[in-house]
Design an enzyme around this catalytic site. Structure first.
Site, PDB file in Angstrom:
ATOM      1  CB  CYS A   1       9.414  32.226  15.128  1.00  0.00           C
ATOM      2  SG  CYS A   1       7.887  31.255  15.098  1.00  0.00           S
TER       3      CYS A   1
ATOM      4  CB  CYS B   1       1.427  34.832  16.709  1.00  0.00           C
ATOM      5  SG  CYS B   1       2.905  35.997  16.456  1.00  0.00           S
TER       6      CYS B   1
HETATM    7  N1  LIG Z   1       3.115  31.960  11.163  1.00  0.00           N
HETATM    8  C1  LIG Z   1       2.880  30.970  12.441  1.00  0.00           C
HETATM    9  C2  LIG Z   1       2.174  31.864  13.481  1.00  0.00           C
HETATM   10  C3  LIG Z   1       3.017  32.771  13.897  1.00  0.00           C
HETATM   11  C4  LIG Z   1       4.237  32.292  14.608  1.00  0.00           C
HETATM   12  C5  LIG Z   1       5.183  33.433  15.429  1.00  0.00           C
HETATM   13  N2  LIG Z   1       6.024  34.157  14.554  1.00  0.00           N
HETATM   14  C6  LIG Z   1       5.541  33.391  16.791  1.00  0.00           C
HETATM   15  O1  LIG Z   1       5.957  34.323  17.170  1.00  0.00           O
HETATM   16  O2  LIG Z   1       5.086  32.298  17.225  1.00  0.00           O
HETATM   17  C7  LIG Z   1       2.012  29.826  11.763  1.00  0.00           C
HETATM   18  O3  LIG Z   1       1.149  30.182  11.054  1.00  0.00           O
HETATM   19  O4  LIG Z   1       2.117  28.843  12.339  1.00  0.00           O
END
Ligand SMILES: N[C@@H](CCC[C@H](N)C(=O)O)C(=O)O
Length: 272
Positions: free
Chosen positions: A211, A78
């Site tokens: 993200c 993340c």
């Molecule tokens: N939800 C994503 C992992 C987390 C992504 C996050 N928001 C970031 O900042 O990269 C997944 O399960 O692929």
């Protein structure tokens, strides 16, 4: 609840928000069960967050982290939680802001602070394609794909405000052509030369305000489209806070710079 009284840090990375626990000397215990993660992340009845992070000791790096989405599913990386980990590690005196390393389930990342903002170095993006094996929808110009620690679709649209994110994001998130499913990032050019992004996030199963891995994947796909070829790409997140992706030297991955902020420190009481 056995974890009653446990201290936590509510943290924010450009609107992507997390509950952090310092698990270097106290194991997570029941806190890492899907049930408790879901209850802690629930908005309105819990603390409210997109995910839960455990800061841990690491034999391979200055500090380590394990990340769980709000539905309780683990994710190998993340980006925003790693930026927040950089902040917390320095805040706790566990890392030198001029340079340290963070172990994630996607590998060890170099980290540093520049102009008081955390920056982390990604491995080279994998599985990059300018033309993802999914069908474009109405008002979608093109769709690319990249794995930036976790899988991402990138969809260019003319108007970021007009995206039917909940429905179209969910449809693409579970597209049968994608083995593990994917996060879905919609991106549109802004009047200021920046790119504006909205994300339907896997494991949250809805829109998040930013993200980090999505921004890195989006910068890579924009590059594959020939739409972003400079040394740095600015992605304006849904919160309005920018993430900056800087191209790596030959053979090296990009760097991500953004926000990593401690909003408050609290103690668990009744997470029902
Ligand atoms: N939800 C994503 C992992 C987390 C992504 C996050 N928001 C970031 O900042 O990269 C997944 O399960 O692929």
């Amino acid at each position: 609840m056995a974890e009653r009284g446990r201290e936590f840090y509510k943290m924010c990375g450009s609107g992507n928000d997390f509950v952090f626990f310092d698990a270097r000397d106290q194991a997570p215990g029941a806190l890492e069960t899907p049930e408790l993660i879901q209850r802690m992340c629930a908005r309105g009845t819990g603390i409210g967050a997109d995910g839960v992070v455990f800061l841990e000791r690491s034999a391979a790096a200055t500090v380590g982290l394990r990340y769980f989405n709000s539905d309780g599913s683990p994710a190998s990386l993340c980006g925003n939680a790693t930026l927040c980990t950089a902040r917390l590690a320095v805040e706790l005196g566990a890392a030198d802001p001029s340079g340290f390393t963070i172990a994630t389930d996607a590998g060890v990342m170099a980290a540093r602070f520049r102009d008081a903002r955390p920056e982390i170095d990604f491995a080279p993006v994998q599985e990059l394609t300018a033309d993802a094996p999914v069908r474009s929808g109405a008002a979608e110009r093109r769709i690319g794909y990249a794995r930036a620690g976790v899988p991402h679709l990138v969809v260019e649209v003319p108007d970021i405000e007009a995206v039917p994110l909940a429905s179209r994001g969910r449809e693409l998130r579970f597209d049968a052509a994608l083995r593990d499913g994917a996060n879905v990032n919609f991106v549109a050019p802004g009047p200021d030369g920046a790119w504006y992004m909205r994300t339907y996030e896997r494991g949250v199963e809805g829109e998040t305000l930013a993200c980090g891995t999505g921004a890195v994947a989006t910068a890579a796909v924009l590059g594959a489209w020939g739409a972003a070829d400079g040394p740095a790409t600015t992605i304006v997140t849904r919160s309005g806070r920018p993430l900056v992706i800087t191209r790596g030297a030959a053979g090296r991955g990009p760097s991500l710079a953004g926000e990593g902020r401690i909003v408050f420190v609290g103690r668990l009481r009744e997470v029902e």
